[in-house]
Design an enzyme around this catalytic site. Structure first.
Site, PDB file in Angstrom:
ATOM      1  N   HIS A  18     -44.105  37.865  45.500  1.00 39.42           N
ATOM      2  CA  HIS A  18     -42.805  37.210  45.336  1.00 39.42           C
ATOM      3  C   HIS A  18     -41.916  38.095  44.456  1.00 39.42           C
ATOM      4  O   HIS A  18     -42.353  39.158  43.990  1.00 39.42           O
ATOM      5  CB  HIS A  18     -42.953  35.787  44.789  1.00 39.42           C
ATOM      6  CG  HIS A  18     -43.704  35.679  43.485  1.00 39.42           C
ATOM      7  ND1 HIS A  18     -43.306  36.320  42.347  1.00 39.42           N
ATOM      8  CD2 HIS A  18     -44.834  34.999  43.164  1.00 39.42           C
ATOM      9  CE1 HIS A  18     -44.142  36.036  41.366  1.00 39.42           C
ATOM     10  NE2 HIS A  18     -45.098  35.240  41.843  1.00 39.42           N
ATOM     11  N   HIS A  21     -43.299  39.392  41.096  1.00 39.77           N
ATOM     12  CA  HIS A  21     -44.144  40.594  41.210  1.00 39.77           C
ATOM     13  C   HIS A  21     -43.265  41.821  41.459  1.00 39.77           C
ATOM     14  O   HIS A  21     -43.492  42.899  40.912  1.00 39.77           O
ATOM     15  CB  HIS A  21     -45.113  40.480  42.398  1.00 39.77           C
ATOM     16  CG  HIS A  21     -46.081  39.338  42.318  1.00 39.77           C
ATOM     17  ND1 HIS A  21     -46.200  38.391  43.315  1.00 39.77           N
ATOM     18  CD2 HIS A  21     -46.974  38.983  41.369  1.00 39.77           C
ATOM     19  CE1 HIS A  21     -47.133  37.518  42.987  1.00 39.77           C
ATOM     20  NE2 HIS A  21     -47.616  37.852  41.801  1.00 39.77           N
ATOM     21  N   CYS A 126     -59.889  27.615  33.195  1.00 39.01           N
ATOM     22  CA  CYS A 126     -58.767  27.405  34.122  1.00 39.01           C
ATOM     23  C   CYS A 126     -58.819  28.520  35.160  1.00 39.01           C
ATOM     24  O   CYS A 126     -58.690  29.693  34.810  1.00 39.01           O
ATOM     25  CB  CYS A 126     -57.422  27.411  33.404  1.00 39.01           C
ATOM     26  SG  CYS A 126     -56.054  27.436  34.592  1.00 39.01           S
ATOM     27  N   CYS A 129     -55.588  30.714  35.369  1.00 40.13           N
ATOM     28  CA  CYS A 129     -55.509  31.809  34.378  1.00 40.13           C
ATOM     29  C   CYS A 129     -56.697  32.750  34.513  1.00 40.13           C
ATOM     30  O   CYS A 129     -56.677  33.831  33.946  1.00 40.13           O
ATOM     31  CB  CYS A 129     -55.538  31.269  32.948  1.00 40.13           C
ATOM     32  SG  CYS A 129     -54.206  30.160  32.527  1.00 40.13           S
ATOM     33  N   CYS A 144     -53.936  22.592  31.591  1.00 38.18           N
ATOM     34  CA  CYS A 144     -53.530  23.967  31.274  1.00 38.18           C
ATOM     35  C   CYS A 144     -52.003  24.011  31.312  1.00 38.18           C
ATOM     36  O   CYS A 144     -51.407  23.613  32.315  1.00 38.18           O
ATOM     37  CB  CYS A 144     -54.117  24.934  32.307  1.00 38.18           C
ATOM     38  SG  CYS A 144     -53.223  26.502  32.338  1.00 38.18           S
ATOM     39  N   HIS A 147     -50.589  26.086  34.372  1.00 29.03           N
ATOM     40  CA  HIS A 147     -50.839  25.674  35.765  1.00 29.03           C
ATOM     41  C   HIS A 147     -50.831  24.159  35.959  1.00 29.03           C
ATOM     42  O   HIS A 147     -50.967  23.682  37.075  1.00 29.03           O
ATOM     43  CB  HIS A 147     -52.160  26.289  36.255  1.00 29.03           C
ATOM     44  CG  HIS A 147     -52.127  27.784  36.256  1.00 29.03           C
ATOM     45  ND1 HIS A 147     -52.546  28.545  35.183  1.00 29.03           N
ATOM     46  CD2 HIS A 147     -51.636  28.652  37.169  1.00 29.03           C
ATOM     47  CE1 HIS A 147     -52.349  29.821  35.461  1.00 29.03           C
ATOM     48  NE2 HIS A 147     -51.800  29.917  36.644  1.00 29.03           N
ATOM     49  N   LYS A 299     -38.073  27.811  37.209  1.00 33.51           N
ATOM     50  CA  LYS A 299     -39.315  28.571  37.347  1.00 33.51           C
ATOM     51  C   LYS A 299     -39.747  28.560  38.817  1.00 33.51           C
ATOM     52  O   LYS A 299     -39.627  27.533  39.485  1.00 33.51           O
ATOM     53  CB  LYS A 299     -40.393  27.910  36.466  1.00 33.51           C
ATOM     54  CG  LYS A 299     -41.586  28.800  36.263  1.00 33.51           C
ATOM     55  CD  LYS A 299     -42.582  28.236  35.279  1.00 33.51           C
ATOM     56  CE  LYS A 299     -43.849  29.063  35.386  1.00 33.51           C
ATOM     57  NZ  LYS A 299     -44.936  28.622  34.575  1.00 33.51           N
ATOM     58  N   LYS A 302     -44.909  27.224  43.831  1.00 30.22           N
ATOM     59  CA  LYS A 302     -45.208  26.796  45.202  1.00 30.22           C
ATOM     60  C   LYS A 302     -44.816  25.341  45.379  1.00 30.22           C
ATOM     61  O   LYS A 302     -44.245  24.953  46.392  1.00 30.22           O
ATOM     62  CB  LYS A 302     -46.706  26.960  45.488  1.00 30.22           C
ATOM     63  CG  LYS A 302     -47.058  28.345  45.977  1.00 30.22           C
ATOM     64  CD  LYS A 302     -48.490  28.388  46.482  1.00 30.22           C
ATOM     65  CE  LYS A 302     -48.917  29.838  46.659  1.00 30.22           C
ATOM     66  NZ  LYS A 302     -50.336  30.056  46.551  1.00 30.22           N
TER      67      LYS A 302
HETATM   68  N1  MSP Z   1     -54.131  39.793  38.030  1.00 35.51           N
HETATM   69  C1  MSP Z   1     -53.493  39.538  36.793  1.00 35.51           C
HETATM   70  C2  MSP Z   1     -53.112  40.838  36.106  1.00 35.51           C
HETATM   71  C3  MSP Z   1     -54.250  41.760  35.843  1.00 35.51           C
HETATM   72  S1  MSP Z   1     -53.702  43.245  35.118  1.00 35.51           S
HETATM   73  C4  MSP Z   1     -55.092  44.030  34.708  1.00 35.51           C
HETATM   74  C5  MSP Z   1     -52.221  38.715  37.030  1.00 35.51           C
HETATM   75  N2  MSP Z   1     -51.782  38.687  38.287  1.00 35.51           N
HETATM   76  S2  MSP Z   1     -50.461  37.874  38.768  1.00 35.51           S
HETATM   77  O1  MSP Z   1     -50.362  38.105  40.185  1.00 35.51           O
HETATM   78  O2  MSP Z   1     -50.518  36.536  38.329  1.00 35.51           O
HETATM   79  O3  MSP Z   1     -49.258  38.559  38.028  1.00 35.51           O
HETATM   80  C6  MSP Z   1     -49.025  39.938  38.177  1.00 35.51           C
HETATM   81  C7  MSP Z   1     -47.847  40.364  37.333  1.00 35.51           C
HETATM   82  O4  MSP Z   1     -46.681  39.715  37.839  1.00 35.51           O
HETATM   83  C8  MSP Z   1     -47.993  39.939  35.877  1.00 35.51           C
HETATM   84  O5  MSP Z   1     -47.567  40.982  35.010  1.00 35.51           O
HETATM   85  C9  MSP Z   1     -47.065  38.753  35.754  1.00 35.51           C
HETATM   86  O6  MSP Z   1     -46.498  38.613  34.490  1.00 35.51           O
HETATM   87  C10 MSP Z   1     -46.003  39.135  36.771  1.00 35.51           C
HETATM   88  N3  MSP Z   1     -45.268  37.956  37.229  1.00 35.51           N
HETATM   89  C11 MSP Z   1     -45.743  36.898  37.935  1.00 35.51           C
HETATM   90  N4  MSP Z   1     -44.727  36.010  38.106  1.00 35.51           N
HETATM   91  C12 MSP Z   1     -43.595  36.470  37.529  1.00 35.51           C
HETATM   92  C13 MSP Z   1     -42.263  36.056  37.448  1.00 35.51           C
HETATM   93  N5  MSP Z   1     -41.839  34.916  37.933  1.00 35.51           N
HETATM   94  N6  MSP Z   1     -41.377  36.902  36.851  1.00 35.51           N
HETATM   95  C14 MSP Z   1     -41.732  38.138  36.380  1.00 35.51           C
HETATM   96  N7  MSP Z   1     -42.994  38.543  36.434  1.00 35.51           N
HETATM   97  C15 MSP Z   1     -43.962  37.700  36.902  1.00 35.51           C
HETATM   98  O7  MSP Z   1     -51.700  38.181  36.079  1.00 35.51           O
END
Ligand code: MSP
Length: 518
Positions: A18, A21, A126, A129, A144, A147, A299, A302
């Site tokens: 999304h 990411h 969780c 997390c 949590c 979540h 925020k 889903k």
């Molecule tokens: N798999 C773990 C990270 C492991 S690193 C050794 C994880 N994955 S995640 O898919 O949940 O998130 C990946 C990255 O995307 C994280 O740095 C997280 O902060 C970032 N983001 C997820 N949602 C976000 C937003 N809505 N806005 C900005 N960044 C976000 O955590």
């Protein structure tokens, strides 16, 4: 600085990418491309985090194996980053064989060192997390807070890592290196968390979590997904805990900056640092914790149904290059703060900055040089000039912002220069000078602007590589010029602008078309 190694967090593959990411990958790519303009040797690592109970459960619900599920979803991340021109050097998947083997050796080394021990444990887990939570982490209803789910009670005999052994050393490192955590206002948060730190469980019983890397000499346990995931930053380069590491590892580690979201700062500034200390490895120079992207100030989730995929934005606005989206996301928030995405704001900002201000300025100036001088930069047009001096000051300011990973702030400086150049054209009105027969003055004004446009092309390149490339091509400028070699004199006397080449580098986004497509 001769080398520059940067990493992103690796994304969970339980869904599609999304724009949150995407924000992180774009931010890192812009930083990476900027430092590629300054260093000889750069490396950019990203990838996917594929083990753990969450993936295991989702795959089971879909009736496929976890590996099949990971293969399908990892591809979605690879495709999305390709569409966004994320220029990574390596995409690691934690299901890669090399990664799995090195993680097992790292775990074994920590056991041998006495930093990992076995311990019976009962805790609240969780799966969102992928972490144990303590009672005080939960909401009043026992959920949590991230979540809004009730954690599971887990009672197992696990391996534990002696995090407490490294507590004082980590606190000392953070205090003596105030720029280690970026932005620095987050450092106190981490120090507070460190005050109450306990040893952490670093394995799960295989009968409860089977989708993970097995502990080498204890097949009933799998390695905790965060230990597995964090290790990617060194396994990708070919770290060898038992002997000589690869040339790449020796060249690139430690990372100059590891880019992550603020929600996973604890894992990176505490757990990861402790692991590195336990392995006697040097620490990354900086950890950049970016803020979160909201959608229309809400925020993304889903359940709210407001999750936006980055490729759907490109499609909805009928964009054949990702540059406008990259530019918008990279300048969405001041360093470390939250930012927001909205369709309206996106359209408005990129139309204003990239089409109206920057693109138009180039197009008008090139067209006038062709109209009045057949595209020829005559020797008498070259002069020292205030606007050009300001462009070189902007290069310095942009570098300075990037030294602090202030990507939005650097973009603002570039747009300020574009605005100043536009004002210079309006104030000097080269069309009137031409009409009044002030030919040399007219040529000087146009040449000064075009020289400054070469600098703007270089500066905007990390954000908008395609647009910058097109600008450079029309100007006859080498976009690979290193930032240290930038002057305002790259268009020499006798330089000819090819009129066949001149076309708008970026057209205003057509709102009607975009709205219809949606
Ligand atoms: N798999 C773990 C990270 C492991 S690193 C050794 C994880 N994955 S995640 O898919 O949940 O998130 C990946 C990255 O995307 C994280 O740095 C997280 O902060 C970032 N983001 C997820 N949602 C976000 C937003 N809505 N806005 C900005 N960044 C976000 O955590």
């Amino acid at each position: 600085m001769n080398k520059f190694y940067t990493t992103t967090a690796i994304d969970y593959v339980n869904g599609a990418p999304h724009i949150g990411h995407a924000y992180e990958k774009i931010l890192t790519d812009v930083i990476y491309r900027h430092f590629t303009q300054r260093c000889q040797d750069t490396y950019f690592l990203t990838g996917t985090d594929e083990h753990g109970i969450k993936i295991q459960k989702t795959a089971a619900e879909k009736g496929i194996t976890p590996q099949e599920f990971c293969d399908i979803n990892a591809q979605k991340f690879i495709d999305a980053w390709k569409a966004l021109d994320i220029d990574y050097s390596q995409f690691i998947r934690t299901t890669d064989k090399q990664h799995e083997e090195i993680v097992q050796k790292i775990f074994k080394k920590l056991v041998e060192k006495g930093d990992i021990y076995k311990h019976a444990y009962k805790g609240l887990y969780c799966s969102g997390c992928e972490a144990f939570l303590s009672e005080k982490d939960l909401t009043e209803d026992g959920l949590c807070p991230n979540h809004m789910r009730k954690p599971e009670i887990v009672e197992e005999e696990n391996y534990f890592f002696k995090l407490t052994k490294y507590k004082d050393a980590i606190i000392k490192h953070i205090k003596t290196n105030p720029d280690f955590i970026v932005p620095s206002f987050r450092a106190n948060e981490v120090i507070n968390q460190l005050e109450n730190i306990e040893d952490i469980s670093v394995s799960r019983v295989k009968s409860n979590v089977s989708w993970g890397i097995p502990v080498l000499e204890d097949s009933q346990q799998v390695i905790y997904v965060w230990i597995d995931a964090l290790s990617n930053y060194i396994t990708a380069l070919g770290y060898n805990p038992d002997g000589e590491s690869s040339v790449e590892f020796n060249k690139y580690w430690p990372a100059e900056v590891q880019v992550i979201g603020k929600d996973i700062l604890k894992f990176h500034s505490i757990y990861w640092i402790a692991i590195l200390m336990a392995l006697d490895l040097p620490l990354p120079k900086h950890i950049l914790a970016h803020g979160w992207i909201t959608i229309d100030q809400t925020k993304m989730s889903k359940s709210l149904g407001n999750v936006i995929s980055p490729t759907s934005v490109l499609e909805a606005f009928n964009l054949d290059i990702p540059d406008p989206f990259r530019y918008y996301m990279a300048s969405a928030a001041p360093c470390g703060k939250d930012g927001n995405y909205s369709d309206e704001d996106f359209k408005e900002k990129v139309n204003a900055h990239l089409a109206n201000s920057m693109g138009n300025l180039l197009n008008r100036t090139l067209s006038m040089l062709v109209k009045y001088f057949e595209g020829d930069i005559r020797p008498e047009f070259l002069e020292e000039n205030e606007l050009k001096a300001q462009a070189l000051e902007t290069v310095k300011a942009v570098k300075h912002h990037f030294d602090y990973f202030e990507v939005q702030e650097a973009a603002q400086k570039i747009i300020e220069l574009v605005d100043t150049a536009n004002k210079y054209v309006t104030d000097n009105a080269p069309w009137s000078l031409a009409k009044d027969g002030q030919i040399e003055k007219c040529g000087k004004v146009l040449t000064n602007v075009l020289q400054v446009m070469t600098v703007i092309a270089s500066l905007i390149y990390p954000y908008c590589p395609n647009i910058a490339g097109a600008m450079a091509e029309q100007l006859g400028y080498d976009i690979n010029t290193k930032l240290d070699d930038i002057t305002c004199e790259s268009l020499k006397a006798g330089h000819l602008i090819d009129k066949e080449n001149i076309k708008p580098v970026f057209l205003r986004m057509d709102s009607e078309l975009a709205d219809k497509k949606k």
